[in-house]
Write a protein that holds these residues in place. Structure first.
Motif, PDB file in Angstrom:
ATOM      1  N   UNK A 116     -78.578 -37.155  -3.654  1.00  0.00           N
ATOM      2  CA  UNK A 116     -77.044 -37.263  -3.870  1.00  0.00           C
ATOM      3  C   UNK A 116     -76.553 -36.291  -4.689  1.00  0.00           C
ATOM      4  N   UNK A 117     -75.284 -35.724  -4.199  1.00  0.00           N
ATOM      5  CA  UNK A 117     -74.749 -34.604  -5.273  1.00  0.00           C
ATOM      6  C   UNK A 117     -74.167 -35.244  -6.538  1.00  0.00           C
ATOM      7  N   UNK A 118     -74.215 -34.340  -7.348  1.00  0.00           N
ATOM      8  CA  UNK A 118     -73.489 -34.891  -8.775  1.00  0.00           C
ATOM      9  C   UNK A 118     -72.819 -33.961  -9.462  1.00  0.00           C
ATOM     10  N   UNK A 119     -71.994 -34.411 -10.276  1.00  0.00           N
ATOM     11  CA  UNK A 119     -71.097 -33.642 -11.484  1.00  0.00           C
ATOM     12  C   UNK A 119     -71.459 -34.323 -12.806  1.00  0.00           C
ATOM     13  N   UNK A 120     -72.212 -33.667 -13.617  1.00  0.00           N
ATOM     14  CA  UNK A 120     -72.418 -34.312 -14.993  1.00  0.00           C
ATOM     15  C   UNK A 120     -71.939 -33.338 -16.172  1.00  0.00           C
ATOM     16  N   UNK A 121     -71.355 -33.569 -17.007  1.00  0.00           N
ATOM     17  CA  UNK A 121     -71.209 -32.782 -18.163  1.00  0.00           C
ATOM     18  C   UNK A 121     -72.383 -32.657 -19.018  1.00  0.00           C
ATOM     19  N   UNK A 122     -72.599 -31.652 -19.563  1.00  0.00           N
ATOM     20  CA  UNK A 122     -73.675 -31.358 -20.564  1.00  0.00           C
ATOM     21  C   UNK A 122     -73.035 -30.816 -21.934  1.00  0.00           C
TER      22      UNK A 122
END
Length: 372
Positions: A219-225
């Motif tokens: 699954x695609x993801x957009x996560x802050x770090x």
């Protein structure tokens, strides 16, 4: 402003939902109390305790609602599954997004399950509160909460008598917020909800186990770090942006905020490929940092469906197919247009191979993120 016809339609839809989950309650009086309880939670009641909710429903005492919550037999997880199926039917779209976030509920006393002095993002400080981790589903049709987990600190899980007093099951052990989030993601991916992307803030994005789970799930993801996140060739991701030339920055709108338009300058750079266990030779990263600019342009962004924390850094896939999200690929530093949420930070993007769930065909890139 909500019109009478819209309110009537909303009421019919709520009745439709009640019919969907009503079979989970074995007796007719439980079903009626469930409806009264849910309507009370949605009503403009000052304090949503049993007494005030009972008064809102026209009950003479709160005994019926208290029995519904503490004495009757029904399975919340079964209702959650019904809810996810209902949301999939009403809001499901092929490009749906699963949003993971936690929130705090300020409490008085020490008897509520999971309560202790801990940081609450809702209050913006350390408070005596409970923390819940939530999953919401969003698409062009709307958004809805679809799952939840109560965070139990070690001060609770190591005190079994206290847990029994609060009716916490004996088998419930300590789990971090990241572990709770992973459980919810797996449940959501196994549900009828069509999910193309998962997004979350840096509390979850910095957890490499959470990112690996998403990669392995396809699954695609957009996560802050955090901006202090390690990056290839640089001890901190923020160090890369000091090297960016002026022409690498592009003015992009991030939507309308509480104080007006949120306009930033964006830039991105491709990093060397990183060998990882799941994707031995194809993983790469595009970190992006934004800085404030002045512009009147506005665009609809993911800020409409999630509210990132101040100073977060975000990232998106260079192969992203979201409308309005384009990454041009010259060598070295490169400009990018993005519609993901941000508040004056940057992005770190990890790209890995994978296929959308339930589809065949060529592999597509997916993204992870960064926050700071």
């Amino acid at each position: 402003m909500i019109t009478e016809s819209a309110a009537a339609q909303w009421d019919l839809e709520l009745d439709d939902l009640f019919l969907t989950i009503g079979h989970r309650f074995g007796r007719v009086e439980l079903r009626r109390r469930m409806r009264d309880y849910v309507r009370g939670l949605l009503a403009p009641v000052a304090r949503k305790n049993s007494w005030q909710l009972a008064e809102q429903a026209g009950h003479s005492t709160p005994d019926g609602l208290q029995h519904l919550l503490a004495g009757s037999k029904w399975e919340p997880d079964d209702i959650r599954d019904d809810l996810q199926e209902y949301v999939a039917g009403k809001l499901g779209k092929a490009d749906g997004v699963l949003i993971i976030d936690d929130t705090g509920f300020i409490k008085k006393g020490t008897t509520s399950a999971g309560v202790q002095r801990q940081y609450s993002g809702t209050a913006g400080r350390t408070e005596n509160c409970q923390i819940g981790v939530f999953a919401a589903y969003a698409s062009a049709c709307g958004r809805a909460l679809v799952d939840r987990e109560l965070y139990l600190p070690k001060s609770w899980t190591e005190d079994r008598e206290r847990c029994r007093t609060a009716r916490v099951p004996d088998e419930r052990e300590f789990a971090t917020k990241g572990e709770l989030a992973r459980h919810m993601v797996l449940r959501a991916l196994a549900s009828p909800l069509p999910i193309t992307w998962v997004t979350a803030d840096s509390a979850y994005g910095q957890d490499n186990r959470f990112r690996r789970l998403l990669e392995q799930s396809g699954v695609g993801y957009v996560l802050a770090v955090p901006k202090s996140q390690f990056s290839v060739g640089c001890s901190r991701i923020e160090g890369l942006f000091a090297q960016a030339p002026d022409e690498a920055w592009e003015k992009i709108s991030c939507g309308d905020g509480a104080k007006g338009p949120r306009i930033y300058l964006w830039a991105a750079v491709r990093l060397p490929a990183v060998a990882e266990e799941s994707f031995p030779s194809t993983l790469a990263s595009w970190p992006t940092r934004s800085r404030p600019a002045t512009c009147s342009a506005l665009s609809r962004t993911w800020a409409d469906i999630t509210a990132p924390g101040a100073g977060d850094w975000w990232a998106c896939s260079p192969a992203c197919t979201t409308p309005g999200c384009v990454l041009r690929r010259p060598s070295g530093w490169r400009s990018r247009t993005a519609t993901s949420p941000t508040r004056g930070g940057g992005w770190r993007i990890s790209i890995g191979p994978g296929r959308p769930r339930g589809r065949s065909g060529p592999r597509r890139a997916r993204c992870t993120t960064t926050a700071g």
